[in-house]
Design an enzyme around this catalytic site. Structure first.
Site, PDB file in Angstrom:
ATOM      1  N   ASP A  32       0.763  -1.080   0.222  1.00 15.26           N
ATOM      2  CA  ASP A  32      -0.183   0.140   0.108  1.00 15.26           C
ATOM      3  C   ASP A  32       1.191   1.238   0.027  1.00 15.26           C
ATOM      4  O   ASP A  32       0.467   2.255  -0.571  1.00 15.26           O
ATOM      5  CB  ASP A  32      -0.563   0.115   0.920  1.00 15.26           C
ATOM      6  CG  ASP A  32      -1.998  -0.743   0.830  1.00 15.26           C
ATOM      7  OD1 ASP A  32      -2.080  -1.919   0.045  1.00 15.26           O
ATOM      8  OD2 ASP A  32      -3.012  -1.277   2.505  1.00 15.26           O
ATOM      9  N   TYR A  35       2.575   1.871  -3.074  1.00  9.78           N
ATOM     10  CA  TYR A  35       0.898   2.471  -4.307  1.00  9.78           C
ATOM     11  C   TYR A  35       0.556   4.580  -4.025  1.00  9.78           C
ATOM     12  O   TYR A  35       0.956   5.419  -4.895  1.00  9.78           O
ATOM     13  CB  TYR A  35      -0.177   2.099  -3.920  1.00  9.78           C
ATOM     14  CG  TYR A  35      -1.740   2.629  -4.414  1.00  9.78           C
ATOM     15  CD1 TYR A  35      -1.386   2.175  -5.964  1.00  9.78           C
ATOM     16  CD2 TYR A  35      -2.056   2.749  -3.290  1.00  9.78           C
ATOM     17  CE1 TYR A  35      -2.832   2.318  -6.356  1.00  9.78           C
ATOM     18  CE2 TYR A  35      -3.137   3.902  -4.493  1.00  9.78           C
ATOM     19  CZ  TYR A  35      -3.519   3.526  -5.926  1.00  9.78           C
ATOM     20  OH  TYR A  35      -5.104   4.183  -6.423  1.00  9.78           O
ATOM     21  N   ASP A  36       0.615   4.233  -2.165  1.00  6.66           N
ATOM     22  CA  ASP A  36       0.873   5.660  -1.920  1.00  6.66           C
ATOM     23  C   ASP A  36       2.121   7.130  -2.672  1.00  6.66           C
ATOM     24  O   ASP A  36       1.636   7.781  -3.385  1.00  6.66           O
ATOM     25  CB  ASP A  36       0.275   5.350  -0.658  1.00  6.66           C
ATOM     26  CG  ASP A  36      -0.801   4.882   0.081  1.00  6.66           C
ATOM     27  OD1 ASP A  36      -2.240   5.285  -0.768  1.00  6.66           O
ATOM     28  OD2 ASP A  36      -0.896   4.809   1.097  1.00  6.66           O
ATOM     29  N   GLU A 113     -24.490 -17.740 -10.509  1.00  6.34           N
ATOM     30  CA  GLU A 113     -23.508 -16.707  -9.838  1.00  6.34           C
ATOM     31  C   GLU A 113     -24.249 -16.038  -8.493  1.00  6.34           C
ATOM     32  O   GLU A 113     -25.553 -16.927  -7.803  1.00  6.34           O
ATOM     33  CB  GLU A 113     -23.911 -15.613 -10.433  1.00  6.34           C
ATOM     34  CG  GLU A 113     -23.544 -15.790 -12.647  1.00  6.34           C
ATOM     35  CD  GLU A 113     -23.782 -14.509 -13.103  1.00  6.34           C
ATOM     36  OE1 GLU A 113     -23.934 -13.649 -12.904  1.00  6.34           O
ATOM     37  OE2 GLU A 113     -24.200 -14.833 -14.282  1.00  6.34           O
ATOM     38  N   LYS A 115     -25.879 -13.219  -6.119  1.00  2.49           N
ATOM     39  CA  LYS A 115     -27.469 -12.516  -6.096  1.00  2.49           C
ATOM     40  C   LYS A 115     -26.619 -11.578  -5.614  1.00  2.49           C
ATOM     41  O   LYS A 115     -27.137 -11.900  -3.950  1.00  2.49           O
ATOM     42  CB  LYS A 115     -28.998 -13.286  -5.810  1.00  2.49           C
ATOM     43  CG  LYS A 115     -29.719 -11.767  -6.238  1.00  2.49           C
ATOM     44  CD  LYS A 115     -30.711 -12.387  -7.390  1.00  2.49           C
ATOM     45  CE  LYS A 115     -31.660 -11.456  -6.517  1.00  2.49           C
ATOM     46  NZ  LYS A 115     -31.290  -9.957  -6.292  1.00  2.49           N
ATOM     47  N   ARG A 136     -30.609   2.053 -12.305  1.00  2.00           N
ATOM     48  CA  ARG A 136     -31.323   1.346 -12.778  1.00  2.00           C
ATOM     49  C   ARG A 136     -32.702   2.160 -12.708  1.00  2.00           C
ATOM     50  O   ARG A 136     -32.912   1.719 -13.908  1.00  2.00           O
ATOM     51  CB  ARG A 136     -31.340  -0.576 -13.007  1.00  2.00           C
ATOM     52  CG  ARG A 136     -32.712  -1.146 -12.817  1.00  2.00           C
ATOM     53  CD  ARG A 136     -32.601  -2.463 -11.890  1.00  2.00           C
ATOM     54  NE  ARG A 136     -33.971  -3.161 -12.654  1.00  2.00           N
ATOM     55  CZ  ARG A 136     -35.457  -2.730 -12.045  1.00  2.00           C
ATOM     56  NH1 ARG A 136     -35.333  -2.003 -11.354  1.00  2.00           N
ATOM     57  NH2 ARG A 136     -36.068  -4.031 -12.476  1.00  2.00           N
ATOM     58  N   LYS A 290     -28.342 -19.084 -14.302  1.00  2.00           N
ATOM     59  CA  LYS A 290     -28.473 -18.210 -16.512  1.00  2.00           C
ATOM     60  C   LYS A 290     -28.599 -19.476 -17.286  1.00  2.00           C
ATOM     61  O   LYS A 290     -27.254 -20.190 -16.676  1.00  2.00           O
ATOM     62  CB  LYS A 290     -27.558 -17.341 -16.230  1.00  2.00           C
ATOM     63  CG  LYS A 290     -28.031 -16.266 -15.347  1.00  2.00           C
ATOM     64  CD  LYS A 290     -26.630 -14.791 -15.327  1.00  2.00           C
ATOM     65  CE  LYS A 290     -27.462 -13.434 -14.564  1.00  2.00           C
ATOM     66  NZ  LYS A 290     -26.236 -12.851 -14.594  1.00  2.00           N
ATOM     67  N   CYS A 426     -53.553  -1.371  29.976  1.00  2.00           N
ATOM     68  CA  CYS A 426     -55.358  -1.028  29.710  1.00  2.00           C
ATOM     69  C   CYS A 426     -55.416  -0.800  32.050  1.00  2.00           C
ATOM     70  O   CYS A 426     -55.204  -2.640  32.566  1.00  2.00           O
ATOM     71  CB  CYS A 426     -56.364  -1.460  29.340  1.00  2.00           C
ATOM     72  SG  CYS A 426     -57.830  -1.731  30.005  1.00  2.00           S
ATOM     73  N   CYS A 432     -62.166  -5.079  30.644  1.00  2.00           N
ATOM     74  CA  CYS A 432     -62.189  -4.557  29.305  1.00  2.00           C
ATOM     75  C   CYS A 432     -62.531  -5.961  28.508  1.00  2.00           C
ATOM     76  O   CYS A 432     -61.819  -7.065  28.650  1.00  2.00           O
ATOM     77  CB  CYS A 432     -60.550  -4.089  29.191  1.00  2.00           C
ATOM     78  SG  CYS A 432     -60.030  -3.796  27.789  1.00  2.00           S
TER      79      CYS A 432
HETATM   80  S1  IVH Z   1     -28.622 -10.853 -14.106  1.00  2.00           S
HETATM   81  C1  IVH Z   1     -31.555 -10.015 -16.737  1.00  2.00           C
HETATM   82  N1  IVH Z   1     -27.055 -11.372 -12.100  1.00  2.00           N
HETATM   83  O1  IVH Z   1     -30.847  -8.837  -9.044  1.00  2.00           O
HETATM   84  C2  IVH Z   1     -31.374  -9.763 -15.740  1.00  2.00           C
HETATM   85  N2  IVH Z   1     -28.742  -9.821 -11.246  1.00  2.00           N
HETATM   86  O2  IVH Z   1     -33.896  -9.421  -9.570  1.00  2.00           O
HETATM   87  C3  IVH Z   1     -30.383  -8.787 -15.060  1.00  2.00           C
HETATM   88  N3  IVH Z   1     -29.042  -9.170  -8.904  1.00  2.00           N
HETATM   89  O3  IVH Z   1     -31.585  -5.446 -11.099  1.00  2.00           O
HETATM   90  C4  IVH Z   1     -29.700  -8.973 -14.299  1.00  2.00           C
HETATM   91  N4  IVH Z   1     -26.906 -10.339  -8.774  1.00  2.00           N
HETATM   92  O4  IVH Z   1     -29.793  -5.827  -9.180  1.00  2.00           O
HETATM   93  C5  IVH Z   1     -28.119 -10.577 -12.661  1.00  2.00           C
HETATM   94  N5  IVH Z   1     -25.764 -12.610 -10.867  1.00  2.00           N
HETATM   95  C6  IVH Z   1     -26.302 -10.752 -11.103  1.00  2.00           C
HETATM   96  C7  IVH Z   1     -26.628 -10.604  -9.775  1.00  2.00           C
HETATM   97  C8  IVH Z   1     -28.487  -9.642  -9.873  1.00  2.00           C
HETATM   98  C9  IVH Z   1     -27.505  -9.539  -7.874  1.00  2.00           C
HETATM   99  C10 IVH Z   1     -29.899  -8.303  -9.151  1.00  2.00           C
HETATM  100  C11 IVH Z   1     -29.536  -7.188 -10.091  1.00  2.00           C
HETATM  101  C12 IVH Z   1     -31.061  -6.840 -10.425  1.00  2.00           C
HETATM  102  C13 IVH Z   1     -32.465  -7.743  -9.782  1.00  2.00           C
HETATM  103  C14 IVH Z   1     -32.571  -8.790 -10.356  1.00  2.00           C
END
Ligand code: IVH
Length: 585
Positions: A32, A35-36, A113, A115, A136, A290, A426, A432
């Site tokens: 670090d 880098y700094d 992936e 979420k 979005r 997906k 109460c 009551c």
């Molecule tokens: S794909 C067409 N991948 O989830 C598909 N979304 O409910 C669009 N999100 O608005 C999203 N992790 O903010 C995708 N690995 C992931 C995600 C992800 C989180 C969120 C994203 C999206 C919302 C959809």
């Protein structure tokens, strides 16, 4: 090019390269401090030669001037949302739906992936340069948050490597790590400013700052998961390879992306991630599955607002945002009044939620909640949903402060507040209607006298029509009275009379529990029965002996003494035993 300018360019490249190693590959080669030092040198040189400052210089991440408002951005390709499933069965239906849509599912692969639980953003790169970033919004129109996004170190201002399309929109999630969130709230506490209820809200609040220097102070992170508009170039043929390509261009992706070849593998991935969830260092609320091949995604297509080829497989228990419509004050069996929030119906893990608890007046004051507010509710496991935070930013002009009651909402007698506002009660124990109903429902319940057939609807009518005021009154009900009530036929009336008679032979544990003394639950009742053996010795007990009973402390012992100090209560017990003939085996 002048010598100095050339040197500056090289220095910038070097810093950008080390930022890429640090943020994207998670594999720094320098410390670090090194880098700094490079950054310091760059700053000094740029100060001397402001004419050489470029938009992508690592020193230029924080813009100087705060904005007045965010401008609007029209998404060329809508930013969609994902359909949800919450259990294995619903996931398997998704898998089946996909296979049914394809004439041949032999080579079907899924890209799995995390979420990420943050905010979706769209990053527009032209000739490899980040020129615009937007939220979005409603999926069609978002807000221009370029200045704020530029402060996030993990987001490259310039893409590196080969085959970068002329224009490409990268989509992903901005979020706050647990460490960043803790630091922010610690600071906020110190300065008496807004405490955020979770990292997601903190990330959202930080991104929507008009002054980018504030965003700069918040530790926001980013992972990309997809793309939008693209022209002047080509992407690989599947989602997984696209993400790997993005990584090569310097964009951060996380290390948990995996290919799965059948639903068993997807379910295993789900379990694996669920177990790792708490150790990731950031919040996720499920996994996203997906269809991997882009050509198959195209074939499978979209429904209104989400792709058919992807699904969010959510983890149980989370929070949800909804609207507080009203607050009602509910009178319980012991006269304690609890505020109940009436919400705009929302869904958490497939369960519809209309009400939430607010615990007590102190909690309402702490949250500073108004009717009309947008609130965050949380439902962990099977517990009653509760309001955990208020989004003050979204307070409408018509919001109303909450009036705390002075009189009981059921019987109109005066309410007594405890000094610290945690308990309001109460004062009219005897008549009551809410307390009468509560006491009766408890008395007849399964673990108490177990009077089968005496449901809530019958009790409500009996109290409303003044047939029953105290628990002992139910043994004076006869066939004539019962059969005239609604929701009960002749046959059921007869059965209920039998159940009442049958309940007279009971146990001491059940009877003690049925009295409904504050703090005496089924287990305590059993301990008391074991200790005192007869009702008489229990009734005549003193504090000293009560405290010898397992799990009984000062509070419950006092409740018991106070209960039998009330003449009314003693009369009821005497009636039940000597007039009605309740006896113990
Ligand atoms: S794909 C067409 N991948 O989830 C598909 N979304 O409910 C669009 N999100 O608005 C999203 N992790 O903010 C995708 N690995 C992931 C995600 C992800 C989180 C969120 C994203 C999206 C919302 C959809």
């Amino acid at each position: 090019m002048k010598k100095q300018q050339k040197y500056l360019k090289q220095l910038k490249k070097k810093i950008q390269y080390h930022e890429y190693l640090y943020y994207t590959l998670n594999a720094p080669e320098i410390s670090d401090i090194q880098y700094d030092l490079m950054m310091q040198e760059l700053k000094i040189l740029e100060n001397k030669h402001p004419e050489f400052i470029t938009f992508d210089s690592p020193t230029q991440r924080v813009g100087a001037t705060p904005l007045k408002t965010f401008s609007q951005v029209h998404h060329k390709i809508p930013m969609l949302s994902l359909d949800n499933v919450f259990n294995e069965k619903s996931y398997l239906s998704f898998d089946k739906r996909i296979r049914n849509r394809l004439s041949n599912d032999n080579n079907l692969t899924f890209c799995c992936e995390l979420k990420l639980d943050g905010l979706a953003v769209n990053l527009l790169y032209k000739h490899g340069k980040l020129i615009q970033a937007s939220t979005r919004g409603d999926g069609i129109i978002g807000e221009n948050i370029t200045a704020n996004i530029r402060t996030i170190r993990t987001i490259p201002l310039i893409l590196i490597g080969d085959n970068i399309p002329k224009i490409i929109e990268i989509r992903g999630e901005v979020f706050m790590t647990h460490i960043g969130f803790k630091k922010l709230n610690k600071n906020a506490k110190y300065y008496n400013s807004k405490i955020f209820s979770n990292p997601r809200n903190a990330a959202s609040g930080s991104l929507r700052q008009l002054d980018p220097s504030i965003t700069n102070k918040r530790s926001l992170s980013f992972f990309c998961y997809g793309f939008g508009y693209i022209t002047g170039g080509q992407l690989p043929i599947n989602q997984y390879q696209c993400l790997m390509q993005f990584k090569k261009w310097g964009l951060p992706i996380n290390n948990y992306i995996e290919l799965c070849y059948n639903s068993k593998e997807v379910l295993d991935y789900y379990c694996k991630i669920k177990n790792k969830r708490l150790n990731l260092g950031f919040d996720i609320d499920g996994i996203v599955v997906k269809v991997n091949e882009l050509s198959l995604q195209k074939k499978i297509g979209f429904i209104a607002k989400s792709p058919r080829w992807a699904i969010a497989f959510k983890f149980p228990s989370k929070e949800q945002i909804t609207l507080l419509k009203d607050i009602k004050f509910q009178v319980g069996r012991t006269g304690v009044i609890t505020p109940i929030a009436e919400l705009k119906t929302t869904n958490i893990n497939g369960v519809n939620i209309k009400n939430a608890t607010l615990h007590n007046i102190k909690e309402i004051k702490r949250l500073g909640i108004h009717i009309g507010d947008t609130v965050i509710i949380s439902r962990a496991g099977d517990v009653i949903p509760k309001i955990i935070d208020v989004l003050i930013d979204r307070r409408p002009t018509y919001s109303k402060e909450i009036n705390f009651p002075i009189y009981c909402p059921v019987c109109n007698s005066v309410i007594k507040y405890s000094e610290d506002d945690t308990i309001i009660r109460c004062t009219n124990n005897l008549s009551c209607a809410a307390q009468q109903r509560g006491a009766l429902k408890h008395f007849v319940s399964r673990k108490a006298m177990n009077i089968v057939g005496m449901g809530d609807k019958i009790i409500d009518q009996l109290v409303y029509k003044n047939y029953v005021m105290t628990i002992s009154d139910i043994y004076y009900l006869n066939f004539d009275i019962l059969s005239k009530l609604e929701h009960i036929g002749l046959k059921s009336s007869k059965k209920l009379i039998n159940a009442l008679n049958k309940s007279k032979k009971t146990t001491l544990t059940r009877f003690i529990y049925a009295l409904g003394i504050n703090g005496v639950g089924a287990v305590t009742a059993s301990n008391l029965a074991l200790y005192y053996k007869t009702l008489d010795s229990f009734i005549t007990s003193d504090i000293k002996s009560l405290k010898k009973v397992p799990n009984i402390g000062d509070v419950v012992a006092n409740n018991i003494i106070n209960f039998f100090n009330e003449k009314h209560n003693c009369n009821i017990v005497n009636t039940l035993i000597y007039k009605i003939g309740i006896n113990f085996s």
